[in-house]
Design an enzyme around this catalytic site. Sequence first.
Site, PDB file in Angstrom:
ATOM      1  N   HIS A 233      -9.676   1.146   4.860  1.00 25.42           N
ATOM      2  CA  HIS A 233      -8.409   1.339   5.572  1.00 25.42           C
ATOM      3  C   HIS A 233      -8.632   2.284   6.749  1.00 25.42           C
ATOM      4  CE1 HIS A 233      -4.328   2.584   6.485  1.00 25.42           C
ATOM      5  NE2 HIS A 233      -3.930   1.484   5.875  1.00 25.42           N
TER       6      HIS A 233
ATOM      7  N   GLY B  78       2.328   2.258  10.843  1.00 25.81           N
ATOM      8  CA  GLY B  78       3.285   3.354  10.716  1.00 25.81           C
ATOM      9  C   GLY B  78       4.010   3.703  12.003  1.00 25.81           C
TER      10      GLY B  78
ATOM     11  N   GLU C  28      -5.487  -4.962  10.591  1.00 26.79           N
ATOM     12  CA  GLU C  28      -4.470  -3.934  10.804  1.00 26.79           C
ATOM     13  C   GLU C  28      -4.792  -3.158  12.080  1.00 26.79           C
ATOM     14  OE1 GLU C  28      -2.505  -2.784   6.824  1.00 26.79           O
ATOM     15  OE2 GLU C  28      -4.285  -1.544   7.046  1.00 26.79           O
TER      16      GLU C  28
ATOM     17  N   SER D 175       3.269  -2.081  10.376  1.00 24.97           N
ATOM     18  CA  SER D 175       4.711  -2.133  10.610  1.00 24.97           C
ATOM     19  C   SER D 175       5.338  -3.490  10.260  1.00 24.97           C
ATOM     20  CB  SER D 175       5.036  -1.739  12.056  1.00 24.97           C
ATOM     21  OG  SER D 175       4.635  -0.399  12.304  1.00 24.97           O
TER      22      SER D 175
ATOM     23  N   GLY E 119       2.704  -1.156   4.311  1.00 26.52           N
ATOM     24  CA  GLY E 119       2.729   0.271   3.997  1.00 26.52           C
ATOM     25  C   GLY E 119       4.151   0.744   3.757  1.00 26.52           C
ATOM     26  N   GLY E 120       4.751   1.354   4.772  1.00 25.17           N
ATOM     27  CA  GLY E 120       6.079   1.966   4.658  1.00 25.17           C
ATOM     28  C   GLY E 120       7.118   1.085   3.964  1.00 25.17           C
TER      29      GLY E 120
ATOM     30  N   ASN F 267       0.866  -1.182   0.000  1.00 31.08           N
ATOM     31  CA  ASN F 267       0.000   0.000   0.000  1.00 31.08           C
ATOM     32  C   ASN F 267       0.902   1.231   0.000  1.00 31.08           C
ATOM     33  OD1 ASN F 267      -1.792   2.046   0.560  1.00 31.08           O
ATOM     34  ND2 ASN F 267      -2.334   1.316   2.615  1.00 31.08           N
ATOM     35  N   TRP F 268       1.027   1.850  -1.165  1.00 30.46           N
ATOM     36  CA  TRP F 268       1.946   2.991  -1.274  1.00 30.46           C
ATOM     37  C   TRP F 268       1.389   4.244  -0.608  1.00 30.46           C
ATOM     38  CZ3 TRP F 268       3.934   2.889  -7.085  1.00 30.46           C
ATOM     39  CH2 TRP F 268       4.596   1.680  -7.312  1.00 30.46           C
ATOM     40  N   LYS F 269       0.107   4.233  -0.275  1.00 31.39           N
ATOM     41  CA  LYS F 269      -0.545   5.419   0.317  1.00 31.39           C
ATOM     42  C   LYS F 269      -0.300   6.634  -0.582  1.00 31.39           C
ATOM     43  CE  LYS F 269      -0.274   3.254   4.801  1.00 31.39           C
ATOM     44  NZ  LYS F 269      -0.222   3.377   6.256  1.00 31.39           N
TER      45      LYS F 269
ATOM     46  N   GLU G 109      -7.000   4.683   7.863  1.00 33.53           N
ATOM     47  CA  GLU G 109      -6.788   6.116   7.573  1.00 33.53           C
ATOM     48  C   GLU G 109      -8.032   6.703   6.904  1.00 33.53           C
ATOM     49  OE1 GLU G 109      -3.060   5.528   5.552  1.00 33.53           O
ATOM     50  OE2 GLU G 109      -2.180   4.976   7.487  1.00 33.53           O
TER      51      GLU G 109
END
Length: 255
Positions: free
Chosen positions: A94, A172, A166, A213, A234-235, A9-11, A96
């Site tokens: 998600h 994150g 999640e 994470s 993600g990251g 997930n590049w966000k 966010e």
Amino acid sequence: MRKKFVAGNWKMNKTAEEARLLLNELIPALEPFSHIERAVCPPFPYLMMVRHMLEGTNIGVGAQNMHWEASGAFTGEVSPKMIAEFCQYVILGHSERRTYFGETDETVNRKVKSALSTGLTPIVCVGETLAENEAGKTAEVVWRQITEGLKDLLPEEGLKLVIAYEPVWAIGTGRAATAEVAQSVHANVVRPALAHLFGQEVAGQIRIQYGGSVTAKNAPELFAMPDIDGALVGGASLKAGEFAAIVQAAAEAQA
Ligand code: PGA
């Protein structure tokens, strides 16, 4: 046997040029692991480019959100039909989106139905906040998000879903859930909630990813768990080497 599935997930990250560079590194790095499912989920403006760059590979493409309507006066929104040309997957619900953009179990439910009827595979995200976790409400929250978010679906539709557990406190933060904690939520809350909706047999076939994470370091331990069927990353999906190492860990765990 559920096939492991790792999605990045590049966000809201990367310029088009940076996205191109990342994929140029990622395509050969993921090549040896074609027996597990892998996908990247770039921002909307790059979907077409990413789709073209991935032609001839079996790396999938996903969007990070969509509206539930097929078309109409919804300024700034993107419809399932628009993304279906370039994507097989769509991340829905998600945390966010729930936290910053007012998504609810009800809007997630509409989106899931719409994605399925458009032929997209939804990756439905659930997970408790830190406050909910500390109040001992993890099971209650995750059960509600699943039973409400996936309400009124048929078992054959359930079969097409991917769930991502999640925990919000792990996203994150560098503080991933331990493999034992994630396994316990997957096995004792997520899968039973899916069984409640779709029956035991279907629930046993649905992939449950862990997200929050995930790194190359903790991935092997997570993927060794029987109910952790992959990851939503993600990251660590923004660096080709790191993401490829996570995919490799999934491939090694896939007996
Ligand atoms: P993270 O994000 O890997 O950066 O924690 C995961 C996600 O939000 O899907």
